[in-house]
Design a protein around this motif. Structure first.
Motif: not given
Ligand code: URA
Length: 231
Positions: A197-210
């Protein structure tokens, strides 16, 4: 000859034939090499890590402070696969130790996972690309045998793939991460079929709360699948 040496030789042959120009576009070839140690059953995670640390198969070795083989449990429930080391990882030789890594640890803890007990954390490429740019195809190809040797040795119950670059590399696709995430596929690797299963990279989560909500949905899916297999 080790698997890594065979991979280098194949890369060289590919580059040479591209240079000579055979007059037609050839489909990109995929390789999985079995090294002598692997074939003899004497392969180990420590050997893979030592090979990673001494690797000079691509230009990324020139600027690295430390190669980053990966770390974690040797019989993991989940293998987490990211893109490649950043500055903090290059400094320490350990995967996911910067801000993104701290968030990853919290995300894993939220579903009962950790790198000290039941996860192994690795990356598609083992050396930091300058300025954290995306890895180039020849760099990914030069590193591919290390990750496949790790997957074979670890034989994880699940693979959790963090981010677009890792997901596209492992699934051999250019589909956006928004379409790759949120569902299980079977990852075929050298005779193994591993739910992936793939998900968003944690650095993407740090850049974009949504992105945090869909990432949490992905983690819950993984937790449910783990619970089902452990019943
Ligand atoms: N990002 C990654 O993809 N991997 C690391 O190890 C660190 C940051």
């Amino acid at each position: 000859m080790t698997a890594a040496e065979k991979a280098t030789l194949a890369l060289f042959v590919d580059l040479a034939s591209a240079q000579l120009g055979s007059g037609y576009a050839e489909a990109k070839r995929e390789y999985h090499f079995t090294g002598d140690a692997e074939a003899a059953g004497t392969e180990s995670l420590e050997q893979v890590a030592a090979d990673v640390r001494s690797c000079e198969h691509c230009r990324l070795c020139k600027a690295r402070k430390n190669a980053v083989p990966g770390e974690g449990a040797s019989s993991p429930l989940v293998m987490v696969i990211g893109e490649g080391p950043g500055a903090d990882e290059d400094e320490t030789g350990r995967p996911f130790v910067g801000r993104a890594g701290q968030l990853l640890d919290k995300m894993l803890a939220a579903i009962g996972l950790s790198r000290t007990s039941n996860c192994f954390i690795a990356n598609v490429i083992k050396c930091r690309p300058p300025g954290n740019r995306d890895p180039q195809p020849d760099e990914t190809a030069a590193c591919a045998s290390f990750l496949s040797r790790q997957i074979q040795l670890l034989s994880p119950r699940f693979i959790l793939c963090a981010g677009r670059v890792a997901a596209q590399t492992l699934l051999q696709t250019t589909e956006p991460i928004g379409r790759l995430r949120g569902k299980f596929t079977d990852y075929q690797a050298g005779g193994l079929s591993i739910p992936f299963i793939a998900t968003y990279h944690p650095s993407a989560l740090l850049r974009d709360e949504k992105l945090k909500r869909p990432a949490w949905e992905d983690l819950k899916l993984l937790r449910s699948a783990l619970d089902e297999t452990m019943q």
